[in-house]
Design an enzyme around this catalytic site. Structure first.
Site, PDB file in Angstrom:
ATOM      1  N   LEU A 150      42.749  42.898  29.738  1.00 33.84           N
ATOM      2  CA  LEU A 150      41.854  42.016  30.475  1.00 33.84           C
ATOM      3  C   LEU A 150      42.660  41.366  31.591  1.00 33.84           C
ATOM      4  O   LEU A 150      43.838  41.064  31.411  1.00 33.84           O
ATOM      5  CB  LEU A 150      41.274  40.916  29.572  1.00 33.84           C
ATOM      6  N   ASP A 151      42.008  41.130  32.718  1.00 33.18           N
ATOM      7  CA  ASP A 151      42.670  40.411  33.796  1.00 33.18           C
ATOM      8  C   ASP A 151      43.161  39.058  33.290  1.00 33.18           C
ATOM      9  O   ASP A 151      42.569  38.455  32.391  1.00 33.18           O
ATOM     10  CB  ASP A 151      41.703  40.170  34.950  1.00 33.18           C
ATOM     11  N   ARG A 152      44.215  38.574  33.894  1.00 32.19           N
ATOM     12  CA  ARG A 152      44.752  37.274  33.520  1.00 32.19           C
ATOM     13  C   ARG A 152      43.691  36.183  33.626  1.00 32.19           C
ATOM     14  O   ARG A 152      43.629  35.278  32.787  1.00 32.19           O
ATOM     15  CB  ARG A 152      45.949  36.942  34.420  1.00 32.19           C
ATOM     16  N   ARG A 252      35.464  43.127  39.665  1.00 35.10           N
ATOM     17  CA  ARG A 252      35.570  42.127  40.736  1.00 35.10           C
ATOM     18  C   ARG A 252      35.483  42.781  42.114  1.00 35.10           C
ATOM     19  O   ARG A 252      34.854  42.246  43.030  1.00 35.10           O
ATOM     20  CB  ARG A 252      36.873  41.354  40.586  1.00 35.10           C
ATOM     21  N   GLU A 327      41.549  46.177  32.363  1.00 32.70           N
ATOM     22  CA  GLU A 327      41.922  45.541  33.610  1.00 32.70           C
ATOM     23  C   GLU A 327      42.920  44.438  33.357  1.00 32.70           C
ATOM     24  O   GLU A 327      42.685  43.544  32.572  1.00 32.70           O
ATOM     25  CB  GLU A 327      40.690  44.935  34.277  1.00 32.70           C
TER      26      GLU A 327
END
EC number: 5.4.99.-
Length: 400
Positions: A150-152, A252, A327
């Site tokens: 996962l994205d930060r 995004r 991601e």
């Protein structure tokens, strides 16, 4: 504030943030083929632009930048298999102090609810303030293998395998689309009511700071979007996102391209992408180099990029692959190869059948079944579900 002897790496919970005392760390890398025969100072001045050449020369002469752990002259010519070591004083970026919730644990997998702002595993300027390090130190869960990312800045469900075999098995299922992943996000504007599938290819503009864009030269991707609601007061929509591929920042970037960027997204919802903020791929005529330069100049990199243009942590980072199972702008390499730090004993009080929580999906204005926290002025609502009873396992990640 002075670090306490023997406790220099323990986090501090101040003003809602998790902080780590500064510490020394050694980055190492072997000489790349293209560097062989070149002077060490010339290589660093050209390849690593975090500092001017004069600073690298100072480090070499001071012995903090070494070859095979021996001090060398700035004119030393690199040889095959030379080991470069760089000692830096690290100041990790603070992250939210919100707890990482254990959602499910058994003999094969661990499922947690990851808060926003915490990277999955070490990358850039993050090491101790990462999910795998926190789980190892505070939950005694060690040797975990990342299955997806996962994205930060994204909150939600995160799965880990408790063995390399299980991680590879589940990674294979995700890559072959046997697992359905769902994201929920709030975007600017009134999103169309009809379901939309975005098939625009995505290209990585800069691995160094983790920025992508829609480009014909990019890799094929597919994301299906469905509007769940629209708030006329804030002119924002809640959108369900189903990625069919796993490119870096895919959701995004696709939302930015469609003209409905994620609310409070500090990267893809910013005028640095031009008057239209990247809608339809319009970046105001900027070249990739111009865009990256403006991004670094406009933003305080340590706050949202996770890197600092004046930090040696960038020296030995390698380009991340954008062909991922999930991601995360900080991630590099195959997912199943990343393991967490090692501990001797299992998590106390946890048995293989322990299930911590399974909240219902549903959020009303101003409330969340998992609570809320604020980060950088943005309100985050976290809702998670993990369902393995369906024909295809379902992983639901909510980011409102």
């Amino acid at each position: 504030m002075k670090p306490v002897r023997g406790m220099g790496l323990l986090p501090q919970y101040l003003t809602g943030l998790r902080k780590v005392y500064p510490y020394y760390f050694t980055f190492t890398t072997f000489t790349k083929g293209r560097w062989v025969g070149e002077k060490i100072l010339d290589v660093f001045a050209r390849e690593f632009r975090a500092h001017p050449a004069a600073e690298y020369e100072r480090c070499i002469r001071a012995g903090t930048l070494t070859v095979n752990y021996d001090r060398v002259d700035p004119d030393y010519r690199l040889k095959h298999n030379d080991l470069l070591a760089n000692v830096v004083h690290r100041h990790e970026v603070p992250v939210t102090s919100q707890l990482i919730t254990l959602v499910h644990i058994d003999e094969d997998i661990v499922v947690v609810n990851k808060p926003a702002s915490i990277p999955v595993h070490p990358c850039g300027r993050y090491r101790h303030n990462t999910v795998v390090f926190i789980l190892a130190k505070e939950y005694n869960l060690k040797n975990l293998r990342t299955i997806h990312r996962l994205d930060r800045l994204t909150s939600g469900l995160l799965l880990f395998g408790r063995s390399p075999k299980k991680a590879r098995q589940m990674e294979h299922q995700i890559r072959n689309r046997q697992v359905q992943k769902e994201y929920v996000c709030r975007v600017d504007g009134e999103f169309p009511e009809d379901e939309i599938e975005c098939l625009e290819p995505i290209e990585v503009v800069s691995y160094k700071i983790g920025v992508c864009k829609v480009s014909p030269k990019g890799k094929d991707c597919s994301t299906v979007f469905k509007r769940l609601g629209f708030n006329t007061r804030t002119n924002t929509s809640v959108v369900l996102c189903r990625p069919k591929t796993g490119r870096m920042h895919q959701i995004r970037v696709h939302l930015q391209y469609l003209g409905y960027p994620v609310v409070n997204d500090p990267l893809y919802n910013h005028p640095v992408f031009g008057p239209l903020r990247g809608k339809g791929g319009d970046t105001g005529g900027k070249s990739d180099e111009h865009l990256v330069r403006d991004l670094i100049a406009i933003h305080n990199a340590e706050n949202w990029l996770g890197v600092d243009a004046a930090d040696d942590d960038l020296l030995f980072s390698k380009p991340a692959s954008d062909d991922k199972v999930g991601e995360d702008e900080c991630d590099t390499g195959p997912a199943s190869r990343e393991s967490s730090p090692r501990l001797e004993s299992p998590a106390p009080g946890l048995t293989p059948s322990t299930v911590m929580t399974r909240p219902r999906l549903g959020v009303r204005d101003g409330a969340s079944p998992m609570g809320e926290h604020r980060l950088g002025g943005a309100r985050e609502f976290i809702v998670t579900r993990f369902d393995t009873t369906a024909d295809a396992p379902r992983l639901h990640t909510t980011h409102l």
